[in-house]
Design a protein around this motif. Structure first.
Motif, PDB file in Angstrom:
ATOM      1  N   MET A   1      -6.677  -0.790  -4.155  1.00  0.00           N
ATOM      2  CA  MET A   1      -6.387  -0.516  -2.743  1.00  0.00           C
ATOM      3  C   MET A   1      -7.303   0.589  -2.224  1.00  0.00           C
ATOM      4  N   ARG A   2      -7.553   0.565  -0.935  1.00  0.00           N
ATOM      5  CA  ARG A   2      -8.412   1.568  -0.320  1.00  0.00           C
ATOM      6  C   ARG A   2      -7.809   2.964  -0.417  1.00  0.00           C
ATOM      7  N   ASN A   3      -8.602   3.896  -0.929  1.00  0.00           N
ATOM      8  CA  ASN A   3      -8.265   5.327  -0.917  1.00  0.00           C
ATOM      9  C   ASN A   3      -7.111   5.755  -1.816  1.00  0.00           C
ATOM     10  N   VAL A   4      -6.570   4.867  -2.612  1.00  0.00           N
ATOM     11  CA  VAL A   4      -5.494   5.261  -3.532  1.00  0.00           C
ATOM     12  C   VAL A   4      -5.729   4.591  -4.883  1.00  0.00           C
ATOM     13  N   GLU A   5      -5.013   5.104  -5.894  1.00  0.00           N
ATOM     14  CA  GLU A   5      -5.139   4.527  -7.236  1.00  0.00           C
ATOM     15  C   GLU A   5      -4.087   3.461  -7.445  1.00  0.00           C
ATOM     16  N   ALA A   6      -4.143   2.391  -6.666  1.00  0.00           N
ATOM     17  CA  ALA A   6      -3.166   1.314  -6.827  1.00  0.00           C
ATOM     18  C   ALA A   6      -3.929   0.002  -6.888  1.00  0.00           C
TER      19      ALA A   6
ATOM     20  N   HIS B   1       0.851  -1.192   0.000  1.00  0.00           N
ATOM     21  CA  HIS B   1       0.000   0.000   0.000  1.00  0.00           C
ATOM     22  C   HIS B   1       0.886   1.242   0.000  1.00  0.00           C
ATOM     23  N   PRO B   2       0.775   2.101  -1.038  1.00  0.00           N
ATOM     24  CA  PRO B   2       1.702   3.231  -1.154  1.00  0.00           C
ATOM     25  C   PRO B   2       1.616   4.236  -0.007  1.00  0.00           C
ATOM     26  N   SER B   3       0.528   4.248   0.749  1.00  0.00           N
ATOM     27  CA  SER B   3       0.444   5.176   1.879  1.00  0.00           C
ATOM     28  C   SER B   3       1.064   4.596   3.145  1.00  0.00           C
ATOM     29  N   PHE B   4       0.953   3.285   3.330  1.00  0.00           N
ATOM     30  CA  PHE B   4       1.209   2.716   4.658  1.00  0.00           C
ATOM     31  C   PHE B   4       2.251   1.603   4.713  1.00  0.00           C
ATOM     32  N   ALA B   5       2.932   1.326   3.590  1.00  0.00           N
ATOM     33  CA  ALA B   5       3.866   0.198   3.571  1.00  0.00           C
ATOM     34  C   ALA B   5       4.975   0.362   4.616  1.00  0.00           C
ATOM     35  N   GLY B   6       5.362   1.590   4.897  1.00  0.00           N
ATOM     36  CA  GLY B   6       6.402   1.812   5.904  1.00  0.00           C
ATOM     37  C   GLY B   6       5.969   1.317   7.275  1.00  0.00           C
ATOM     38  N   VAL B   7       4.720   1.574   7.609  1.00  0.00           N
ATOM     39  CA  VAL B   7       4.174   1.091   8.881  1.00  0.00           C
ATOM     40  C   VAL B   7       4.172  -0.438   8.894  1.00  0.00           C
ATOM     41  N   SER B   8       3.718  -1.037   7.791  1.00  0.00           N
ATOM     42  CA  SER B   8       3.650  -2.501   7.716  1.00  0.00           C
ATOM     43  C   SER B   8       5.042  -3.104   7.863  1.00  0.00           C
ATOM     44  N   LEU B   9       6.040  -2.474   7.237  1.00  0.00           N
ATOM     45  CA  LEU B   9       7.393  -3.026   7.314  1.00  0.00           C
ATOM     46  C   LEU B   9       7.980  -2.876   8.710  1.00  0.00           C
ATOM     47  N   GLY B  10       7.803  -1.709   9.316  1.00  0.00           N
ATOM     48  CA  GLY B  10       8.311  -1.517  10.675  1.00  0.00           C
ATOM     49  C   GLY B  10       7.670  -2.497  11.646  1.00  0.00           C
ATOM     50  N   LEU B  11       6.371  -2.733  11.468  1.00  0.00           N
ATOM     51  CA  LEU B  11       5.658  -3.691  12.320  1.00  0.00           C
ATOM     52  C   LEU B  11       6.177  -5.107  12.089  1.00  0.00           C
ATOM     53  N   LEU B  12       6.391  -5.458  10.836  1.00  0.00           N
ATOM     54  CA  LEU B  12       6.931  -6.791  10.504  1.00  0.00           C
ATOM     55  C   LEU B  12       8.302  -6.990  11.163  1.00  0.00           C
ATOM     56  N   HIS B  13       9.168  -5.997  11.032  1.00  0.00           N
ATOM     57  CA  HIS B  13      10.504  -6.129  11.616  1.00  0.00           C
ATOM     58  C   HIS B  13      10.459  -6.203  13.141  1.00  0.00           C
ATOM     59  N   GLY B  14       9.613  -5.389  13.743  1.00  0.00           N
ATOM     60  CA  GLY B  14       9.530  -5.391  15.200  1.00  0.00           C
ATOM     61  C   GLY B  14       8.853  -6.640  15.742  1.00  0.00           C
ATOM     62  N   ALA B  15       7.842  -7.121  15.020  1.00  0.00           N
ATOM     63  CA  ALA B  15       7.099  -8.307  15.478  1.00  0.00           C
ATOM     64  C   ALA B  15       7.934  -9.570  15.325  1.00  0.00           C
ATOM     65  N   GLN B  16       8.866  -9.556  14.391  1.00  0.00           N
ATOM     66  CA  GLN B  16       9.705 -10.715  14.056  1.00  0.00           C
ATOM     67  C   GLN B  16       8.916 -12.032  14.140  1.00  0.00           C
ATOM     68  N   PRO B  17       7.825 -12.139  13.363  1.00  0.00           N
ATOM     69  CA  PRO B  17       6.950 -13.305  13.487  1.00  0.00           C
ATOM     70  C   PRO B  17       7.611 -14.608  13.025  1.00  0.00           C
TER      71      PRO B  17
ATOM     72  N   THR C   1      -2.117  11.565   4.309  1.00  0.00           N
ATOM     73  CA  THR C   1      -1.498  10.272   4.022  1.00  0.00           C
ATOM     74  C   THR C   1      -1.043  10.286   2.568  1.00  0.00           C
ATOM     75  N   GLY C   2      -0.075   9.433   2.257  1.00  0.00           N
ATOM     76  CA  GLY C   2       0.475   9.403   0.901  1.00  0.00           C
ATOM     77  C   GLY C   2      -0.560   8.986  -0.126  1.00  0.00           C
ATOM     78  N   LYS C   3      -0.440   9.544  -1.327  1.00  0.00           N
ATOM     79  CA  LYS C   3      -1.372   9.197  -2.402  1.00  0.00           C
ATOM     80  C   LYS C   3      -0.784   8.119  -3.306  1.00  0.00           C
ATOM     81  N   GLY C   4       0.530   8.189  -3.531  1.00  0.00           N
ATOM     82  CA  GLY C   4       1.184   7.185  -4.362  1.00  0.00           C
ATOM     83  C   GLY C   4       1.056   7.428  -5.851  1.00  0.00           C
ATOM     84  N   THR C   5       0.280   8.449  -6.251  1.00  0.00           N
ATOM     85  CA  THR C   5       0.137   8.713  -7.689  1.00  0.00           C
ATOM     86  C   THR C   5       1.327   9.524  -8.196  1.00  0.00           C
ATOM     87  N   LYS C   6       1.719   9.256  -9.431  1.00  0.00           N
ATOM     88  CA  LYS C   6       2.891   9.900 -10.028  1.00  0.00           C
ATOM     89  C   LYS C   6       2.622  11.384 -10.212  1.00  0.00           C
ATOM     90  N   ARG C   7       3.633  12.211  -9.844  1.00  0.00           N
ATOM     91  CA  ARG C   7       3.456  13.653 -10.015  1.00  0.00           C
ATOM     92  C   ARG C   7       4.578  14.208 -10.891  1.00  0.00           C
TER      93      ARG C   7
END
Lengths: 335, 335
Positions: free
Chosen positions: A254-259, A224-240, B130-136
């Motif tokens: 994806m929700r709220n973005v054009e992806a 998700h282009p808005s939130f991938a950083g959060v997902s990655l930090g959580l993945l690294h910290g959770a070390q599942p 929050t990030g949009k992710g669309t090309k600018r």
């Protein structure tokens, strides 16, 4: 830690969706709820007994849970008097709205006067350390997703409940505001200062007994282009040790973005690749699909196809339960 | 936006390293500095003219830059009177320390009285979407790294300067507190609330003229277990057309954690893989190596080996300059 039992406040929300938090708490922690409080015009009903503040206080309620969500995260002005009344009767208040409870003068002043706590579960005011990345004792499961809002919280809660039901020692670790209210503890990980995402995840799921399972609610998506950083930090910290991929099969973007929505396959691959940094043994456990929009027949076909395709158990936590995921967990990941 | 020119305050720091911010500002924005102010016992010297507050005010200084860093991020108490004196003479104050300037009563009160601004560049109080992710529109370069503190800021600053020197329209986009002071604008991206990392990066490098280059300072590393989430959010928000990999060849493990240093190759691969989400055309431009710890001969060999191995131009921004990187940029990435 949010004190229980709870009185669930629905305000005068226009529909069920606007009371998402309330339904989450009632679905998963009904035993902690003494009743609900609805204002005239309220179009939601969790099925709890309707109570006034006085009745709820009499029944022992310790915290008023604001069960409403709205796009702006604001607190309607005409709810203030009810909240103040709850404070006057000695209850703490918990809100998942964006606005802080203490930013409303009447609420702040009443809370100070009565010495009750105001929990803003969408905010993370606690200080964290930065992540260490070193392996810690205990077992961990993280739910991840092909998008936001695909059932990561429900899957984690269902797995935790199933494990407990089978006598396995486990804890649900909440990373979002509703999860925090459902479990009474946790941290809204997306509200943490960026430097401390993985540190907060480490704090949330600390070293524990070697055979204890922490079932960690995932957030966002690595794609998700808005939130991938959060997902990655959580993945690294959770070390599942294991992860469950959550998916909503009718969604195309994806929700709220054009992806475009990512595939289950891509999420498995990427989670393995990136998760290895803090847990080289990371492995997929299974797939959790939200089949709500499908017929019974289509849902069955969807789950069967996923099992066939990925060679992993697939379930819908609501429709089928998570027994097949937990079966595999106990068979292959518990010594 | 931090008003210039600056008076650089070094306090009584015990060595050069403790004045890292001051040296960064003087190295890159000397023309904005009217002088330095040192207290008795100060063991650092940026080479600027020593001045009192009164002399600096007379010379037109608009902002006192606190050029010191320290592990706790605290403001030594005996610096307060100098800071208040600067405020009394009408200067704004900028600090990259963790403690907020306004948390010191005397500073807050003086600032309110005089109506000057207090910039805490380590904090990000501005609200982001929050990030949009669309090309600018516009072109973007991001520096990335095999670790923290490997020269991402210096590489970006050097490339921006080289581009400007060749008449190419470019802007340095700061993502850390020192970078913000050097350029007078930007955001400490690791201080942003996690949900808004990529949104803050989009704000920092907004849509611009199609042939304008934004040279964005990178943070952390996709392989650093503490900070990879920040690096990924920044990558997605920056949506770079090209990236420069920064590396420190004598380091064997990541800063402050028990993790091995990643390879340049892995960083190129992972940056491409993850960066494609918001810019499918992302490509590596070259390699920037901090060869400070190597002899002239070893440094040359190191750069030659990197060029051979990765088929990309390699440089040390300080030792060799970044002309070869910019040559390739203009040849291959400018229409």
């Amino acid at each position: 830690m949010i004190e229980r039992p709870y009185l669930i406040f629905l305000g005068d929300v226009p529909d069920k969706l606007a009371a998402k938090t309330a339904y989450g708490v009632v679905d998963w922690s009904r035993e902690w709820c003494v009743g609900q409080l609805r204002l005239p015009g309220c179009q939601a009903d969790t099925g709890l007994k309707d109570m006034t503040i006085a009745e709820a206080a009499e029944a022992g309620a310790r915290t008023l849970i604001i069960g409403a969500v709205n796009p702006g995260g604001v607190l309607p002005e005409h709810w203030t008097s009810t909240i103040v009344e709850a404070i006057e009767s000695g209850m703490d208040i918990a809100s998942g709205l964006h606005v802080r409870l203490a930013s409303v003068d009447a609420i702040r002043e009443a809370a100070e006067r009565k010495g009750v706590k105001l929990h803003d579960t969408r905010h993370a005011d606690r200080r964290f350390a930065t992540g260490k990345g070193t392996k810690r004792p205990g077992k961990r499961l993280l739910t991840v997703g092909t998008d936001c809002s695909v059932g990561k919280k429900y899957a984690a809660l269902a797995i935790d409940r199933e494990l407990n039901g089978r006598g396995v020692d486990s804890t649900f670790c909440a990373t979002g505001q509703t999860g925090v209210m459902i479990s009474g503890r946790g941290v809204a990980i997306d509200a943490v200062v960026a430097d401390f995402i993985s540190g907060a995840a480490e704090w949330l799921s600390p070293a524990t007994e070697p055979d204890h399972w922490q079932i960690i609610e995932g957030q966002g998506s690595l794609f998700h282009p808005s939130f991938a950083g959060v997902s990655l930090g959580l993945l690294h910290g959770a070390q599942p040790d294991v992860f469950v991929v959550c998916h909503e099969p009718t969604r195309t973007k994806m929700r709220n973005v054009e992806a475009p929505i990512s595939t289950i396959e891509a999420v498995i691959e990427e989670t393995m690749r990136l998760g290895r940094l803090t847990n080289p043994a990371i492995a997929p456990l299974g797939i959790s699909i939200n089949t709500q929009a499908l017929s019974e027949e289509d849902a069955k076909a969807c789950l069967a196809e996923a099992e066939e395709r990925y060679g992993l158990p697939a379930c819908d936590p609501i429709r089928t339960g998570v027994a097949n995921l937990v079966d595999r967990l106990l068979k292959e990941f518990v010594a």
